[in-house]
Design an enzyme around this catalytic site. Structure first.
Site, short mmCIF file in Angstrom:
data_model
loop_
_atom_site.label_atom_id
_atom_site.label_comp_id
_atom_site.label_asym_id
_atom_site.label_seq_id
_atom_site.Cartn_x
_atom_site.Cartn_y
_atom_site.Cartn_z
N LYS A 105 -21.54 12.02 -13.20
CA LYS A 105 -22.35 13.09 -12.60
C LYS A 105 -23.62 12.52 -11.95
O LYS A 105 -23.96 12.89 -10.83
CB LYS A 105 -22.70 14.15 -13.66
CG LYS A 105 -21.45 14.79 -14.26
CD LYS A 105 -21.78 15.88 -15.25
CE LYS A 105 -22.45 15.39 -16.52
NZ LYS A 105 -21.62 14.45 -17.31
N THR A 106 -24.28 11.62 -12.64
CA THR A 106 -25.50 11.01 -12.07
C THR A 106 -25.13 10.22 -10.81
O THR A 106 -25.80 10.30 -9.78
CB THR A 106 -26.15 10.06 -13.10
OG1 THR A 106 -26.31 10.76 -14.33
CG2 THR A 106 -27.50 9.56 -12.61
N ASP A 127 -30.44 16.72 -14.90
CA ASP A 127 -29.41 16.45 -15.90
C ASP A 127 -29.60 17.40 -17.08
O ASP A 127 -30.72 17.86 -17.33
CB ASP A 127 -29.56 14.98 -16.36
CG ASP A 127 -28.26 14.43 -16.93
OD1 ASP A 127 -27.25 15.16 -16.92
OD2 ASP A 127 -28.25 13.28 -17.38
N THR A 151 -22.91 19.31 -19.52
CA THR A 151 -21.66 19.04 -20.23
C THR A 151 -20.98 20.35 -20.58
O THR A 151 -19.83 20.38 -20.96
CB THR A 151 -21.94 18.25 -21.53
OG1 THR A 151 -23.03 18.88 -22.20
CG2 THR A 151 -22.31 16.81 -21.23
N ARG A 172 -17.80 5.10 -17.99
CA ARG A 172 -18.88 4.39 -18.70
C ARG A 172 -18.31 3.53 -19.82
O ARG A 172 -18.74 2.40 -20.02
CB ARG A 172 -19.90 5.39 -19.27
CG ARG A 172 -20.93 4.70 -20.16
CD ARG A 172 -22.05 5.61 -20.62
NE ARG A 172 -22.92 5.98 -19.54
CZ ARG A 172 -23.34 7.22 -19.31
NH1 ARG A 172 -22.96 8.20 -20.09
NH2 ARG A 172 -24.14 7.46 -18.31
N1 LIG Z 1 -15.75 7.64 -10.20
C1 LIG Z 1 -16.33 6.51 -10.58
N2 LIG Z 1 -16.00 5.35 -9.99
C2 LIG Z 1 -16.57 4.19 -10.39
N3 LIG Z 1 -17.51 4.11 -11.37
C3 LIG Z 1 -17.89 5.23 -11.97
C4 LIG Z 1 -17.33 6.48 -11.60
N4 LIG Z 1 -17.89 7.44 -12.36
C5 LIG Z 1 -18.77 6.82 -13.17
N5 LIG Z 1 -18.76 5.49 -12.94
C6 LIG Z 1 -19.57 4.51 -13.64
O1 LIG Z 1 -19.76 4.96 -14.99
C7 LIG Z 1 -21.12 4.83 -15.38
C8 LIG Z 1 -21.62 6.17 -15.89
O2 LIG Z 1 -21.67 7.09 -14.82
P1 LIG Z 1 -22.82 8.22 -14.74
O3 LIG Z 1 -24.12 7.71 -15.29
O4 LIG Z 1 -22.83 8.73 -13.35
O5 LIG Z 1 -22.21 9.32 -15.71
P2 LIG Z 1 -22.80 10.75 -16.10
O6 LIG Z 1 -21.67 11.72 -16.00
O7 LIG Z 1 -24.01 11.06 -15.30
O8 LIG Z 1 -23.18 10.56 -17.59
P3 LIG Z 1 -24.30 11.37 -18.43
O9 LIG Z 1 -23.84 12.78 -18.46
O10 LIG Z 1 -24.25 10.69 -19.78
O11 LIG Z 1 -25.61 11.16 -17.73
C9 LIG Z 1 -21.87 4.27 -14.19
O12 LIG Z 1 -22.05 2.89 -14.38
C10 LIG Z 1 -20.95 4.46 -13.01
O13 LIG Z 1 -21.03 3.35 -12.17
#
Ligand SMILES: Nc1ncnc2c1ncn2[C@@H]1O[C@H](COP(=O)(O)OP(=O)(O)OP(=O)(O)O)[C@@H](O)[C@H]1O
Length: 357
Positions: A79-80, A124, A173, A232
């Protein structure tokens, strides 16, 4: 990691779980380098990507700020990353904050009033914002205006403040926890799904390239299969396997190296770790596969009820290894097979009702 009873307390131990989906300190440092920078590089989530692509292209064609976007889905699914891609695709700066960081409406007013035109505000855990801030956000999202309250009691006055148009990207979430008035103010909602193993293989290959690690297709598949559908976790497991390959092999990752490395970290072929296996093992070996009450199961594995329910069970349920029934926790046939145990013929049934909640 120390799991015996004299080890660190529960929270500390859970923070060290290799298969937890939340970010830890090490992740934060490395994740920036591994984040895809545009929609083409972003692996999987075809529907969300396609829809978002249209939203952004249309906004760009109109020369307008993109609609507000809500992204829902489990931690670590991107998401980030996606919010940063939205900003990059719009050629806009991004400001990152989170619901828990906004305790007072004034905190939000300060952020909103300092945004530049077109800026992306990533919020977030938007479901954890305080109520007054949430109400201020309604107006800001809809009219690009906030009322700043000055003073207290009967003498308080509301001073209207115009805001530049901005794009709010909210992440949660639990989309279901958002009040409908907030949900309705998003022009686009994208639901992020867990990733298929083949998609995670692509994530692993891509990250290995960026980390300058040599990995073959089988090695990537082995890591992907243990990553619980979450990029992740895939990236984190890759880093641990890389360490192992450097110390115990010639630095190259193939299937045996990946399997041996993750064996050392007690992440099994399906991505279960020691806690997951302890819960499943107790359910099968001590209670004949259930049904057994949550409290009893928690005592049997020496963990808090909440830990079993909130940390171990969701993944076991998702994997079809454990079911939550009104009479208690029950193992599925797949659970017996996964731990290499044979279910009792009728014996398991004979134990029903022995173990209370
Ligand atoms: N679709 C994707 N392709 C490649 N890498 C990804 C992808 N989605 C996430 N990642 C990798 O996974 C890691 C976590 O992603 P991110 O921080 O965006 O997750 P998030 O959903 O925001 O998590 P949170 O809710 O805990 O903040 C990052 O290092 C990102 O590079």
């Amino acid at each position: 990691m120390n799991w015996d009873e004299t080890g660190p307390d529960t929270d500390e131990r859970l923070d060290e779980r290799l298969v937890q989906a939340d970010a830890d300190g090490e992740d934060t440092a490395v994740e920036a380098a591994l984040r895809p920078k545009d929609l083409d590089e972003f692996v999987g989530q075809e529907k969300v990507r396609e829809q978002l692509d249209l939203v952004l292209k249309a906004a760009r064609a109109r020369g307008a700020t993109a609609d507000h976007v809500l992204l829902s889905g489990a931690p670590g699914l991107g998401k980030t990353t996606l919010s940063m891609i939205i900003a990059a695709e719009m050629g806009a700066p991004i400001r990152i904050t989170s619901g828990p960081a906004i305790q007072h409406a004034g905190d939000l007013a300060a952020i909103l009033s300092s945004l530049q035109e077109g800026e992306v505000l990533f919020l977030d855990e938007i479901h954890r914002m305080s109520r007054p801030a949430e109400e201020m956000l309604y107006m800001a999202m809809e009219d690009f205006r906030v009322d700043v309250i000055v003073g207290k009691g009967p003498g308080a006055t509301a001073i209207p403040l115009e805001l530049p148009p901005f794009t709010l990207v909210g992440a949660t979430t639990r989309a279901g926890l958002l009040p409908p008035p907030l949900r309705d103010r998003f022009g686009f909602t994208g639901h992020m799904e867990f990733y298929a193993p083949t998609e995670l293989e692509r994530v692993v290959h891509r990250s290995a390239r960026l980390l300058d690690v040599e990995i073959d297709a089988d090695g990537a598949a082995e890591i992907a299969g243990r990553s619980r559908g979450t990029p992740r976790i895939a990236n984190r497991l890759l880093r641990r396997v890389r360490d192992y390959a450097q110390v115990k092999a010639d630095g190259r990752i193939d299937r045996p190296v990946a399997a041996a490395a993750l064996g050392v970290y007690e992440v099994d072929a399906r991505g279960l770790d020691r806690l997951d296996r302890a819960v499943l093992g107790a359910l099968l070996k001590l209670f004949g596969g259930g049904p057994v009450g949550l409290s009893t199961l928690a005592v049997a594995v020496g963990e808090e009820r909440e830990t079993v329910e909130e940390v171990a069970e969701p993944f076991l349920v998702r994997e079809g290894l454990l079911a939550r029934t009104p009479r208690g926790r029950v193992a599925t046939p797949a659970a017996w097979a996964h731990l290499g145990l044979v279910p009792p013929q009728q014996g398991g049934k004979g134990q029903q009702g022995l173990f209370g909640a």
